[in-house]
Scaffold this active site. Structure first.
Site, mmCIF file in Angstrom:
data_model
loop_
_atom_site.group_PDB
_atom_site.id
_atom_site.type_symbol
_atom_site.label_atom_id
_atom_site.label_comp_id
_atom_site.label_asym_id
_atom_site.label_seq_id
_atom_site.Cartn_x
_atom_site.Cartn_y
_atom_site.Cartn_z
ATOM 1 N N HIS A 38 -1.274 1.865 -4.824
ATOM 2 C CA HIS A 38 -1.554 3.130 -4.844
ATOM 3 C C HIS A 38 -0.349 3.818 -5.744
ATOM 4 O O HIS A 38 -0.259 5.274 -5.634
ATOM 5 C CB HIS A 38 -1.759 3.614 -3.324
ATOM 6 C CG HIS A 38 -2.652 3.151 -2.342
ATOM 7 N ND1 HIS A 38 -2.524 2.654 -1.262
ATOM 8 C CD2 HIS A 38 -4.023 2.910 -2.693
ATOM 9 C CE1 HIS A 38 -3.371 2.256 -0.837
ATOM 10 N NE2 HIS A 38 -4.484 2.072 -1.554
ATOM 11 N N GLU A 40 1.221 -3.807 17.229
ATOM 12 C CA GLU A 40 0.162 -4.172 18.088
ATOM 13 C C GLU A 40 -1.080 -4.888 17.313
ATOM 14 O O GLU A 40 -0.821 -5.245 16.084
ATOM 15 C CB GLU A 40 -0.617 -2.753 18.502
ATOM 16 C CG GLU A 40 -0.668 -1.869 17.428
ATOM 17 C CD GLU A 40 -0.919 -0.496 17.825
ATOM 18 O OE1 GLU A 40 -1.727 0.182 17.150
ATOM 19 O OE2 GLU A 40 -0.266 -0.039 18.974
ATOM 20 N N ALA A 54 8.659 -4.044 12.212
ATOM 21 C CA ALA A 54 9.016 -4.916 11.144
ATOM 22 C C ALA A 54 10.302 -5.240 10.981
ATOM 23 O O ALA A 54 10.651 -6.194 10.827
ATOM 24 C CB ALA A 54 8.355 -4.097 9.730
ATOM 25 N N CYS A 63 3.597 12.532 -16.776
ATOM 26 C CA CYS A 63 3.359 13.951 -17.647
ATOM 27 C C CYS A 63 1.554 13.698 -17.749
ATOM 28 O O CYS A 63 1.254 12.575 -17.991
ATOM 29 C CB CYS A 63 4.037 13.842 -18.806
ATOM 30 S SG CYS A 63 3.438 15.393 -19.816
ATOM 31 N N CYS A 109 7.695 17.850 -23.093
ATOM 32 C CA CYS A 109 6.573 18.248 -23.892
ATOM 33 C C CYS A 109 5.655 19.676 -23.371
ATOM 34 O O CYS A 109 4.919 20.199 -24.250
ATOM 35 C CB CYS A 109 5.165 17.289 -24.199
ATOM 36 S SG CYS A 109 4.249 17.126 -22.872
ATOM 37 N N GLY A 133 3.232 -4.323 8.970
ATOM 38 C CA GLY A 133 3.296 -3.012 9.259
ATOM 39 C C GLY A 133 1.835 -2.458 8.550
ATOM 40 O O GLY A 133 1.794 -1.395 8.118
ATOM 41 N N GLN A 166 1.012 -1.333 0.056
ATOM 42 C CA GLN A 166 0.010 -0.021 0.086
ATOM 43 C C GLN A 166 0.766 1.241 -0.170
ATOM 44 O O GLN A 166 0.385 2.468 -0.035
ATOM 45 C CB GLN A 166 -0.969 -0.041 1.372
ATOM 46 C CG GLN A 166 -1.649 -1.292 1.409
ATOM 47 C CD GLN A 166 -2.369 -1.519 2.755
ATOM 48 O OE1 GLN A 166 -3.402 -0.825 3.228
ATOM 49 N NE2 GLN A 166 -1.761 -2.280 3.572
HETATM 50 ZN ZN LIG Z 1 4.612 15.199 -21.565
#
Ligand SMILES: [Zn+2]
Length: 245
Positions: free
Chosen positions: A120, A216, A233, A128, A151, A188, A102
């Site tokens: 995510h 925990e 961890a 871009c 660009c 974690g 995540q």
């Molecule tokens: Zn671009």
């Protein structure tokens, strides 16, 4: 704890296909602040104002100045810690196949894991908004905000903002990894936020053993996990890897 460390080392040695689900807890020791919970970024920033796709589209410079620049600087500097390195060692020993994370910091790849599903997306890359070309984040010059593509288009993190959907490929692949594994490490994360929350459930339903590593107890502990190794961890994974030697 010593007994559980040994048990985890034995379970890992015996497993045929291991997957890991990781969350903010594994990256805290690398200086990456969590988004949710105590001390999280959302205590300081209203995500609807600074992390929603509508806010980014409406005023990219504002979102860059408040949230993205800070996150980019944190992620650019961050280094994998013992937790990430331990999982990379497990892959090198053919004891871990896929990581579902995540997190958006790219630290699993930096540690050396090669099959990482990022729910995510990532702040380690920018893309871009016009032509979708990608740039490694740490190479992007931010002396002018917002930074731009060759660009002329505006760059944005290659991460999932609120109001955007989780990439379909990440959803599909993580579900498959959960079905295929016979051992899952949950590290974690309390896995209360969808869609990550369903991953250990799918793994369990398909017969996998679930080892939880968290500081925990979590909602997973009684319902889903076979056992919880309580601790940070980095330390726990280090000790498991050492016990496997
Ligand atoms: Zn671009």
């Amino acid at each position: 704890m010593k007994e559980l460390i040994r048990r985890a080392a034995e379970d890992l040695a015996a497993a045929g296909n291991v997957a890991a689900l990781t969350g903010a807890g594994i990256s805290i020791e690398s200086g990456i602040p969590p988004f949710r919970g105590k001390g999280g970024l959302w205590e300081r920033f209203d995500p609807m104002e600074f992390a929603h796709i509508d806010a980014l589209m409406r005023d990219p410079a504002k979102v860059w100045k408040v949230l993205v620049r800070e996150m980019k600087e944190i992620v650019d500097r961050a280094k994998p810690n013992d937790g990430h390195k331990g999982l990379a060692k497990l892959e090198a020993r053919d004891r871990l196949k896929t990581i579902i994370t995540q997190n958006i910091d790219g630290l699993h790849q930096a540690a050396g894991n090669t099959d990482v599903i990022e729910y995510h997306g990532t702040f380690a890359w920018q893309r871009c908004m016009d032509c979708h070309k990608k740039y490694e984040s740490r190479k992007v010059d931010i002396s002018e905000i917002p930074p731009r593509c060759d660009c002329g288009g505006i760059l944005r993190p290659d991460a999932v903002f609120f109001g955007e959907t989780i990439p379909a490929k990440a959803m599909w692949r993580s579900r498959q990894a959960a079905v295929d594994c016979d051992l899952m490490l949950v590290v974690g994360t309390s896995a209360v936020v969808q869609p990550a929350a369903m991953i250990p459930v799918i793994a369990k339903d398909n017969g996998a053993k679930i080892i939880e590593i968290n500081p925990e107890r979590t909602p997973l502990t009684d319902e889903i996990s076979d056992y919880l190794i309580m601790g940070e961890a980095g330390e726990v994974i280090n000790r498991i890897v050492a016990a496997m030697d």
